[in-house]
Design an enzyme around this catalytic site. Structure first.
Site, mmCIF file in Angstrom:
data_model
loop_
_atom_site.group_PDB
_atom_site.id
_atom_site.type_symbol
_atom_site.label_atom_id
_atom_site.label_comp_id
_atom_site.label_asym_id
_atom_site.label_seq_id
_atom_site.Cartn_x
_atom_site.Cartn_y
_atom_site.Cartn_z
ATOM 1 N N THR A 94 -19.516 33.281 29.111
ATOM 2 C CA THR A 94 -20.247 32.002 30.395
ATOM 3 C C THR A 94 -21.591 32.425 31.009
ATOM 4 O OG1 THR A 94 -19.149 33.407 31.982
ATOM 5 C CG2 THR A 94 -18.173 31.624 30.723
ATOM 6 N N CYS A 95 -21.810 33.666 31.199
ATOM 7 C CA CYS A 95 -23.681 33.975 31.151
ATOM 8 C C CYS A 95 -25.061 33.234 31.264
ATOM 9 C CB CYS A 95 -23.570 35.581 31.780
ATOM 10 S SG CYS A 95 -23.435 35.607 30.380
ATOM 11 N N MET A 96 -24.105 32.685 29.120
ATOM 12 C CA MET A 96 -25.120 32.697 28.460
ATOM 13 C C MET A 96 -24.490 31.505 27.963
ATOM 14 S SD MET A 96 -25.917 35.904 25.990
ATOM 15 C CE MET A 96 -24.635 36.344 25.751
#
Length: 1029
Positions: A996-998
């Protein structure tokens, strides 16, 4: 002459100036001759003046001596105390009055006594002989008319002059109402009043003579002197002699049959008498005369046609706390209030009064009891304070003026001005000069009144008890349709002819209609379409939008800040009215936008200005530009998407600033999933505002005390934000409650559950602010009346249905109740019921003893709605806002209404646009746009339910809502990467994973759509945290 030893001493001197000494001597001689000539002329003037002075002195000395001799002869003939005076002495053939007038001096004590005795005898003989006419005129008045009239008017003036010169000695008796008193003042005034009797043939000549002698100025000094020792006890129904004389004199004013001349306004009854503080308390009978005999209309017309400034015309002999113009206004308001209450009050008088009162109100310093909410100021505006500082009015004078402009007075004024049926005619009718004059006068008066007086006292009556809104709207609609605004500019004395004609009507219509909308219920607005039809409101939105755009962008004024010194407002009338229109029209359009959000009756784009383009948007991003100011003053003129772009750019600019919150300064927290709220509260509460704006990274600890796998590159923090908001705003925690529409608002009884409930609310404000600051959408549906608190707005009756529809129905029942409300036994008390505990709370001081009736039911409804929507949640909302504003500035939020603010917080409730996501997706690991796996994925997503679409979005981005402006603004762009290098059976059994960070989806190359859908649904529904990957 002795030799000096200097060889140059005998040398001839040469003048190098080019002129001979003879020329210099000639010029000097001329100048000296001129001085001597002027000196001789001055001496002749001195001698001539001395001769005149000596002649005047000798003449006065001779006259004084002759008057002294005449006085002695008079005493010899008639007695020092008029012992030998009989009724014949007052006749035309007697020299008694001629001799008396010759030597009479008001400064002489014996002359004063003689005049008093003469007046005493006059009253006695007039009574015995059958009246003053027979006493003075004898049997043949007409043949001696000129002589008799001269003697009588001189005697009348001598009486008043004698009273004036001895006013300080007899100050306690000047305003006495005892007609039987034998005091000298009483005798003199009684004689003067008898001589001015309008039944006598010389009445007009006496009044004319007294007017030439400035009778009003003399009377003013007498009243002011006597007022010091005036006592009102025991005077009810009694009329003083001074009051009688003034009543007799003013009765000659404005009468067609009277030959009395008009007096200059400076020396008139208006300037000299009406400027005495609280005149009608001293002279109530004079007030009746002033009102009933057309005098009020006459004097008002004279003032309305005066070309000089009132400050130059009115006397300035009163104290600085009781200036003449304020005293005049107070007395006029009280008198005109009586005139308006009488049947068939002249329309022209109402026009003149409104114009005069407007100018007088404009001179007033601010009324101290007025609301600070009346101020129209801005933080970045230029201060207009070039007028001298004004001393505030005395409390008594303030009270007189504010009490006079009461609801009853405003109702009467509007009835007189708009009572003519032609003023509410059909929209096809042509606007007459009479109608335009009434509109201009009313709007000028009300505009200045809004500035000077407290609004809450006058708005309700204007909104609900007058036809002001209907009349103004009918007028504005016709002017707009026919483009005939100039008809108002030409008849308005308040604004110059080149000012926009719509300024004054809008300056009054907007605040009154806005106030009306505060208490109008939904049925009245949407179904009954009161007070304006929905079609009219659509036209109103167009008009307001165009006018606002005109004065904000096309023809702007310099940004100004008007302080409470109204003298500065007078110097900048047009600018001030224009600024008031900007404020009032913006507030009204914002309120209409709220009504449209509740139930749409017009396309939201109708609120947007037609001239907003890319150039405008680029300018709006720069502070201190005209476009940026418009965005602050009237944000609804700019489309929502453009404002969101500006909002995100402002956030980006803050993040890019160098400081403690830069990328390399991070704060890391360990958060237990089963204690997420407590851990977050204890750790985030210690952070400063700068740290809160910095990067925060989270490590989750599961229920076994083990840190979850995964490095927070932003995705875990987004997951943390969604989880903590879900926990904190859960009703089971007790901080928030839910409306029947499942919308959240602060629990009024939160303090009974949590001791630190206010600190928790501030913490939750920080959490929501942080989510918005980072662009994270959270699924929290707030109630509109709570979102308004983030904008520091007040809630009104029409917001109540979402909170308590049953209470709303009861209040509407009371509003429409046709019987006697007092019979329902309701009082200004409301009962709170929290957790089974019922408490009573008074809505007003001593409310338990104030019964609700037909006259105060609107106030009761307002107070009940205010209590439920504002008072009960004030503390909680205040602390929530305090935390929220640590990250989100107020001017950022002010760009959005409550409906738009909810979109900023949670995004759209609709499913995301799959095609938009598809067109803004990158591919990696061998996948590409036409790959069969990718084609299957998009097809599956399109067929997902709304709930599963949100779950998928949360799975890949950490948030269940997409960016407001579309996936083009997702950072970084969504990417689908091939998982498992081979397509073996073991690889195909793996679940999809995400980072989710990317915003990355790792998708195995499933062979069938059924298999992909099964695996995908399992993955997005597992909610196993980051251990899944």
């Amino acid at each position: 002459m002795f030799f000096s030893g200097d060889p140059s001493s005998n040398r001839k001197r040469v003048d190098l100036g080019g002129r001979s000494s003879k020329e210099r001597d000639r010029k000097k001689l001329l100048e000296q001759a001129k001085l001597e000539r002027n000196k001789r002329s001055w001496m002749r003037q001195q001698n001539s003046a001395a001769l005149v002075i000596q002649k005047c002195f000798r003449g006065r000395k001779v006259v004084k001596a002759e008057r002294g001799n005449a006085r002695e002869r008079f005493y010899t003939t008639y007695g020092k105390h008029c012992e030998r005076v009989d009724s014949q002495c007052f006749g035309p053939y007697s020299d008694f009055l001629r001799e008396l007038h010759y030597f009479l001096s008001p400064h002489n004590v014996s002359d004063f006594s003689t005049l008093v005795e003469t007046c005493r005898l006059l009253s006695q003989f007039a009574k015995d002989s059958g009246g003053a006419l027979k006493l003075f005129g004898g049997s043949d008045y007409l043949s001696n008319r000129d002589l008799v009239d001269l003697r009588v008017k001189m005697l009348a003036y001598a009486c008043i002059q004698a009273v004036h010169h001895n006013r300080y000695q007899f100050k306690d008796e000047l305003l006495t109402t005892s007609l039987d008193s034998g005091s000298p003042i009483n005798i003199l005034l009684k004689a003067a009043a008898m001589l001015i009797d309008p039944k006598l043939p010389w009445s007009c000549k006496i009044v004319s003579y007294l007017l030439q002698k400035n009778i009003y100025c003399i009377s003013r000094e007498l009243i002011i002197t006597g007022k010091v020792s005036y006592k009102s006890e025991g005077r009810v129904g009694k009329v003083s002699l001074m009051e009688t004389i003034l009543a007799l004199v003013i009765a000659h004013t404005g009468q067609g049959h009277c030959v009395c001349p008009d007096v200059d306004l400076k020396w008139s009854f208006t300037s000299q008498i009406l400027t005495i503080p609280f005149l009608w308390q001293i002279f109530p009978y004079l007030k009746e005369i002033y009102v009933t005999r057309g005098l009020c209309q006459h004097y008002l017309h004279n003032m309305a046609t005066c070309t000089q400034s009132y400050e130059k015309v009115l006397p300035s002999d009163m104290s600085v706390e009781s200036p003449g113009y304020a005293c005049l206004l107070g007395n006029l308001l009280e008198a005109v209030g009586v005139a308006f209450a009488r049947p068939a009050c002249p329309y022209d008088m109402a026009i003149d009064f409104a114009n005069v009162a407007t100018l007088l109100l404009e001179l007033l310093p601010p009324i101290q009891t007025s609301n600070t909410g009346n101020s129209v100021t801005g933080d970045d505006d230029m201060v207009i304070d070039d007028a001298p500082e004004v001393v505030p009015l005395s409390k008594e004078l303030e009270k007189q003026i504010s009490n006079a402009i009461d609801p009853r007075f405003l109702l009467q004024l509007t009835n007189v001005l708009f009572g003519n049926s032609s003023l509410v005619a059909d929209s096809t009718n042509k606007i007459s000069d009479k109608e335009a004059a009434a509109i201009a006068a009313a709007c000028s008066f009300l505009h200045v009144t809004f500035t000077i007086l407290p609004l809450e006292r006058i708005m309700t009556v204007l909104a609900y008890r007058t036809e002001l809104v209907s009349v103004l709207w009918n007028f504005m609609k016709r002017c707009h349709k026919n483009q005939n605004w100039s008809c108002l500019s030409t008849v308005s004395p308040y604004l110059p002819a080149d000012a926009f004609g719509w300024l004054l009507p809008l300056a009054v219509f907007c605040p009154v209609y806005k106030h009306m909308l505060m208490i109008v219920d939904n049925e009245e607005f949407y179904e009954q379409e009161k007070p304006l039809s929905l079609n009219d409101i659509r036209l109103l939105i167009v008009m307001l939008k165009q006018d606002l755009w005109h004065i904000l962008w096309l023809n702007p004024v310099a940004p100004m800040k008007f302080n409470t010194n109204t003298l500065s407002l007078k110097k900048h009338r047009v600018e001030f009215v224009q600024y008031r229109v900007i404020v009032a029209a913006s507030e009204l359009l914002s309120q209409l936008q709220d009504w449209n959000n509740r139930r749409q009756f017009v396309n939201p784009s109708n609120f947007h200005a037609d001239g907003v383009n890319d150039h405008f948007i680029s300018q709006a991003m720069i502070e201190n530009t005209r476009a940026h100011d418009i965005l602050k003053q009237a944000p609804f003129l700019v489309p929502f998407t453009s404002r969101v772009k500006l909002f995100t750019s402002q956030l980006a600019a803050i993040k890019e600033r160098p400081g403690p919150h830069s990328l390399f300064n991070r704060t890391t927290f360990k958060i237990r999933r089963d204690r997420i709220l407590e851990d977050a509260f204890s750790q985030l509460s210690t952070l400063s505002e700068e740290d809160l704006r910095g990067v925060i990274r989270v490590t989750f600890v599961n229920e076994f005390g083990v840190e979850e796998a995964g490095i927070d590159g932003g995705g875990i923090f987004k997951d943390f934000m969604e989880n903590i908001t879900r926990a904190a705003f859960d009703m089971q925690y007790g901080l928030f409650k839910e409306t029947i529409d499942h919308l959240l608002y602060p629990n009024p009884g939160s303090g009974m559950i949590h001791e630190q409930h206010l600190q928790f609310f501030q913490f939750l404000g920080v959490i929501l602010g942080k989510a918005m600051f980072e662009g994270i959408l959270v699924d929290i549906p707030f109630a509109t009346f709570f979102l308004s608190k983030l904008k520091q707005k007040h809630n009104y009756l029409n917001d109540l249905p979402s909170l308590d529809p049953e209470l709303y129905r009861h209040l509407i029942f009371l509003k429409r109740y046709e019987g006697d409300l007092a019979e329902l036994e309701l009082y200004f008390v409301i009962f709170n019921n929290e957790f089974g505990e019922q408490t009573a709370e008074e809505l007003i001081p001593n409310g338990k003893n104030v019964r609700v009736g037909n006259d105060n039911v609107i106030t009761f409804i307002h107070l009940v709605a205010n209590h439920r929507l504002n008072t009960q949640i004030r503390q909680q909302s205040s602390h929530f806002l305090r935390g929220f504003q640590q990250l989100i500035q107020k001017d950022w939020i002010d760009m959005f209404d409550e409906h738009e603010l909810q979109l900023l917080i949670s995004g759209s409730v609709d499913g995301f646009d799959v095609d938009d996501l598809r067109s803004n997706t990158n591919y990696a690991g061998g996948y590409h746009r036409e790959h069969y796996v990718i084609e299957m994925l998009w097809e599956i997503l399109k067929n997902f339910s709304l709930e599963n679409q949100h779950k998928f979005l949360k799975f890949v981005t950490g948030c269940s809502r997409g960016p407001l402006l579309g996936f083009k603004y997702l950072e970084p762009l969504f990417c689908i990467q091939r998982a498992a290098g081979s397509a073996s059976e073991e690889a195909l059994e793996r679940l999809p994973t995400s980072a989710t960070c990317m915003n990355l989806l790792k998708l195995p190359p499933y062979r069938s759509k059924e298999q992909m859908e099964q695996k995908l649904l399992y993955a997005i529904s597992a909610e196993a945290g980051f251990d899944l990957s």
